[in-house]
Design a protein around this motif. Structure first.
Motif, PDB file in Angstrom:
ATOM      1  N   SER A   1      39.417  34.195  47.193  1.00  0.00           N
ATOM      2  CA  SER A   1      39.090  35.458  47.865  1.00  0.00           C
ATOM      3  C   SER A   1      40.304  36.373  47.922  1.00  0.00           C
ATOM      4  N   LEU A   2      41.485  35.768  48.029  1.00  0.00           N
ATOM      5  CA  LEU A   2      42.714  36.557  48.089  1.00  0.00           C
ATOM      6  C   LEU A   2      42.931  37.329  46.783  1.00  0.00           C
ATOM      7  N   VAL A   3      42.704  36.670  45.663  1.00  0.00           N
ATOM      8  CA  VAL A   3      42.871  37.343  44.374  1.00  0.00           C
ATOM      9  C   VAL A   3      41.792  38.413  44.193  1.00  0.00           C
ATOM     10  N   LYS A   4      40.593  38.132  44.637  1.00  0.00           N
ATOM     11  CA  LYS A   4      39.531  39.142  44.539  1.00  0.00           C
ATOM     12  C   LYS A   4      39.851  40.355  45.418  1.00  0.00           C
ATOM     13  N   GLU A   5      40.522  40.092  46.550  1.00  0.00           N
ATOM     14  CA  GLU A   5      40.935  41.193  47.423  1.00  0.00           C
ATOM     15  C   GLU A   5      41.922  42.108  46.687  1.00  0.00           C
ATOM     16  N   VAL A   6      42.894  41.501  46.010  1.00  0.00           N
ATOM     17  CA  VAL A   6      43.865  42.303  45.255  1.00  0.00           C
ATOM     18  C   VAL A   6      43.173  43.056  44.117  1.00  0.00           C
ATOM     19  N   LEU A   7      42.217  42.404  43.483  1.00  0.00           N
ATOM     20  CA  LEU A   7      41.447  43.051  42.413  1.00  0.00           C
ATOM     21  C   LEU A   7      40.772  44.321  42.937  1.00  0.00           C
ATOM     22  N   GLU A   8      40.372  44.296  44.186  1.00  0.00           N
ATOM     23  CA  GLU A   8      39.701  45.452  44.781  1.00  0.00           C
ATOM     24  C   GLU A   8      40.702  46.526  45.226  1.00  0.00           C
ATOM     25  N   ILE A   9      41.769  46.089  45.888  1.00  0.00           N
ATOM     26  CA  ILE A   9      42.613  47.107  46.534  1.00  0.00           C
ATOM     27  C   ILE A   9      43.692  47.689  45.621  1.00  0.00           C
ATOM     28  N   ALA A  10      44.147  46.931  44.613  1.00  0.00           N
ATOM     29  CA  ALA A  10      45.238  47.463  43.776  1.00  0.00           C
ATOM     30  C   ALA A  10      44.864  48.803  43.143  1.00  0.00           C
ATOM     31  N   PRO A  11      43.654  48.950  42.579  1.00  0.00           N
ATOM     32  CA  PRO A  11      43.324  50.261  41.997  1.00  0.00           C
ATOM     33  C   PRO A  11      43.106  51.346  43.059  1.00  0.00           C
ATOM     34  N   LYS A  12      42.809  50.935  44.293  1.00  0.00           N
ATOM     35  CA  LYS A  12      42.697  51.946  45.353  1.00  0.00           C
ATOM     36  C   LYS A  12      44.079  52.461  45.743  1.00  0.00           C
ATOM     37  N   LEU A  13      45.039  51.543  45.842  1.00  0.00           N
ATOM     38  CA  LEU A  13      46.398  51.962  46.184  1.00  0.00           C
ATOM     39  C   LEU A  13      47.070  52.670  45.015  1.00  0.00           C
ATOM     40  N   CYS A  14      46.740  52.247  43.799  1.00  0.00           N
ATOM     41  CA  CYS A  14      47.346  52.826  42.590  1.00  0.00           C
ATOM     42  C   CYS A  14      46.222  53.301  41.678  1.00  0.00           C
ATOM     43  N   PRO A  15      45.703  54.503  41.922  1.00  0.00           N
ATOM     44  CA  PRO A  15      44.583  54.979  41.109  1.00  0.00           C
ATOM     45  C   PRO A  15      44.936  55.153  39.636  1.00  0.00           C
ATOM     46  N   CYS A  16      46.210  55.004  39.303  1.00  0.00           N
ATOM     47  CA  CYS A  16      46.599  55.090  37.883  1.00  0.00           C
ATOM     48  C   CYS A  16      46.190  53.840  37.121  1.00  0.00           C
ATOM     49  N   LEU A  17      45.690  52.813  37.821  1.00  0.00           N
ATOM     50  CA  LEU A  17      45.249  51.577  37.164  1.00  0.00           C
ATOM     51  C   LEU A  17      43.774  51.701  36.796  1.00  0.00           C
ATOM     52  N   SER A  18      43.467  51.501  35.539  1.00  0.00           N
ATOM     53  CA  SER A  18      42.081  51.588  35.085  1.00  0.00           C
ATOM     54  C   SER A  18      41.256  50.423  35.642  1.00  0.00           C
ATOM     55  N   VAL A  19      40.010  50.712  35.966  1.00  0.00           N
ATOM     56  CA  VAL A  19      39.083  49.647  36.349  1.00  0.00           C
ATOM     57  C   VAL A  19      37.980  49.482  35.295  1.00  0.00           C
ATOM     58  N   LYS A  20      38.130  50.185  34.182  1.00  0.00           N
ATOM     59  CA  LYS A  20      37.127  50.044  33.122  1.00  0.00           C
ATOM     60  C   LYS A  20      37.230  48.648  32.515  1.00  0.00           C
ATOM     61  N   PRO A  21      36.105  48.039  32.215  1.00  0.00           N
ATOM     62  CA  PRO A  21      36.165  46.688  31.641  1.00  0.00           C
ATOM     63  C   PRO A  21      36.932  46.647  30.324  1.00  0.00           C
ATOM     64  N   GLU A  22      36.800  47.697  29.507  1.00  0.00           N
ATOM     65  CA  GLU A  22      37.499  47.673  28.215  1.00  0.00           C
ATOM     66  C   GLU A  22      39.013  47.776  28.365  1.00  0.00           C
ATOM     67  N   ASP A  23      39.468  48.129  29.576  1.00  0.00           N
ATOM     68  CA  ASP A  23      40.911  48.241  29.840  1.00  0.00           C
ATOM     69  C   ASP A  23      41.439  47.086  30.686  1.00  0.00           C
ATOM     70  N   SER A  24      40.621  46.080  30.943  1.00  0.00           N
ATOM     71  CA  SER A  24      40.978  45.056  31.936  1.00  0.00           C
ATOM     72  C   SER A  24      41.078  43.677  31.269  1.00  0.00           C
ATOM     73  N   PHE A  25      42.228  43.049  31.436  1.00  0.00           N
ATOM     74  CA  PHE A  25      42.516  41.776  30.771  1.00  0.00           C
ATOM     75  C   PHE A  25      43.107  40.796  31.774  1.00  0.00           C
ATOM     76  N   LEU A  26      42.724  39.556  31.653  1.00  0.00           N
ATOM     77  CA  LEU A  26      43.212  38.505  32.546  1.00  0.00           C
ATOM     78  C   LEU A  26      44.103  37.539  31.786  1.00  0.00           C
ATOM     79  N   MET A  27      45.134  37.047  32.464  1.00  0.00           N
ATOM     80  CA  MET A  27      45.967  35.999  31.880  1.00  0.00           C
ATOM     81  C   MET A  27      46.395  35.058  32.999  1.00  0.00           C
TER      82      MET A  27
END
Lengths: 258, 242
Positions: free
Chosen positions: A85-111
């Motif tokens: 849940s903690l990682v999902k929380e960051v997944l939600e809030i990081a683009p809110k705090l930094c709107p310069c981060l894309s949330v489009k699926p084609e721009d989103s990669f996990l490692m």
């Protein structure tokens, strides 16, 4: 390059959470994002200090977001932190705090590195519409299998795994039962992000990773995999990181990549 | 409230520098972004000073103002004659960059600038030069007499510092016209807030006299960082009221 260490009040933790945001200098906004998950006993800086992932990602125009999930092992532990849940929380809030981060699926990669790969596959398969690709390095993708082996004395994991997951039966069929989840999506005809699994030829995770690769092949689920030379360490993983990034971005895995 | 510890390189500044950002909350930035207080460190101060020594994070949360805290080494927040372009960095390069990264307002009516010591000089002088850029500006514990010829400002060490920032002819008329806050005070068009702690009330009073009805005094009996914190709070309340 800019690096932001962000501390924030976490509803999940009931305390302070943290994550890193690392931005390239020259790349179109909003930035493509590499969501980078650290290994067990690590924190956000772990994969940063031990590898050249910043240079590899930024050279490809990728921003990095790296949460600290503490010893949460990417699950909401039975005894411990709510690491997933903690990682999902960051997944939600990081683009809110930094709107310069894309949330489009084609721009989103996990490692994910080691245990982080359990998280990177788990997120990708719970939210297949959110990510273009996921990758894991020497990771316990099949945690049900790991817990079974642990109960039978065939696995070297410690009490942390029992604290987190309980048992194979307790984790079986949950969203973290990745083999089950992948087969369910396949059977339902649902699209999945592209997936890459890498491991070393001389390490404890090679057997687990082999099993996963065989299962996926048997079920007709596309999974790209490579075996590097070496053990369970960044000495093995680091040379593969830029190649896997290129594979996630362009679908090409080239030994000439650096 | 989120706190950002940031470091990065900037083409005009040339070096990798550090700054802190206190954001009011995690979710739901207002349309157009948060109002922004540019809170400047003192002479030789660190980007972390205000965070470590005051409750600025709590003020940001309570009053709904994002606070960006850069540092400026020993620059007086000027483009230095012998040194780096700190003025361009703090007032142009950094805002332009951050407004593209975080939800920060670019509206001049929602820009505020404040500082202690050298930070106050940077804040007030920039507001005097470019009054349209800020809705409010303030200073606490600031020496506005750097170009004076009294004993304090004619020591070899002080004059070396001034020559480093402004050039060897730092008392030339054209430099005084552009950089001496006492001369710039005559062109004040907006209210400026001068914070007076128990430390050094006389010099703030003297500069307030030059500003005339454009000066508003913020006062506290507290001294040191406790006084600076109290006056920062008062200034941020002014900002929040618009």
């Amino acid at each position: 390059m800019a690096i932001f260490h962000i501390q924030y009040p976490s509803k999940v933790l009931g305390g302070e959470g943290e994550f890193l945001v690392i931005l390239p200098e020259r790349a179109p906004r909003p930035y493509k994002v590499l969501w980078l998950l650290h290994g067990a006993f690590g924190e956000a800086y772990g994969s940063i200090w031990d590898s050249s992932i910043i240079r590899y990602a930024l050279n490809r125009g990728l921003a990095i977001v790296a949460p600290s999930s503490y010893m949460g092992v990417y699950t909401d532990m039975i005894y411990g932190e709510a690491g997933y849940s903690l990682v999902k929380e960051v997944l939600e809030i990081a683009p809110k705090l930094c709107p310069c981060l894309s949330v489009k699926p084609e721009d989103s990669f996990l490692m994910g590195i080691s245990m982080g790969g359990h998280g990177s596959f788990k997120l990708a398969l719970e939210f297949p519409e959110r990510f273009a690709a996921t990758s894991a390095f020497s990771s316990p993708i099949d945690m049900v299998g790991v817990m079974t082996a642990l109960a039978e004395g065939r696995h070297g994991g410690g009490h942390e795994l029992v604290d987190a997951f309980g048992s194979a039966d307790a984790y079986r069929g949950t969203i973290g039962d990745i083999l089950h989840r992948a087969k369910s999506l396949k059977d339902a005809g649902s699209p999945m992000p592209r997936m890459f699994l890498a491991w070393g030829d001389n390490e404890h995770a090679s057997g687990e990773c082999n099993v996963v690769a065989k299962c996926f092949a048997e079920w007709g689920i596309p999974l790209e995999s490579r075996v590097g030379v070496g053990g369970h360490s960044f000495d093995t993983w680091d040379p593969m990181l830029p190649k896997v990034l290129d594979w996630m971005l362009k679908g090409e895995y080239s030994d000439a990549t650096c | 409230m989120p706190l950002v510890d940031a470091r990065g390189g900037f083409p005009r500044l040339k070096i990798t520098t550090r700054y802190s950002i206190a954001l009011p909350c995690v979710y739901d930035a207002p349309e157009g972004g948060w109002p922004v207080l540019w809170l400047l460190a003192d002479d030789g101060g660190l980007y972390s000073d205000w965070v470590r020594r005051t409750a600025v994070e709590s003020f940001a949360e309570e009053l709904g103002i994002a606070v960006v805290m850069p540092e400026g080494l020993h620059s007086d927040y000027e483009d230095m004659k012998r040194g780096l372009d700190w003025n361009t960095f703090v007032f142009d390069e950094l805002p332009a960059y951050l407004q593209g990264v975080f939800p920060l307002s670019a509206d001049p009516k929602k820009q505020f600038v404040f500082g202690a010591g050298m930070g106050g000089l940077g804040a007030i002088r920039q507001a005097l030069r470019d009054p349209a850029a800020f809705a409010a500006a303030g200073a606490v514990d600031t020496d506005f007499n750097g170009f004076d010829t009294d004993a304090r400002h004619t020591t070899p060490a002080w004059e070396h510092r001034m020559a480093t920032i402004y050039g060897d002819d730092f008392r030339a008329a054209e430099i005084l016209a552009r950089s001496d806050p006492r001369q710039l005070a005559a062109q004040a068009v907006a209210t400026l807030y001068l914070g007076k702690t128990g430390n050094d009330p006389e010099q703030m009073d003297a500069f307030a006299a030059l500003l005339g009805d454009k000066a508003v005094m913020l006062t506290t009996e507290r001294t040191g960082w406790a006084g600076r914190e109290a006056l920062l709070r008062q200034f941020m309340e002014v900002c929040a009221r618009g």
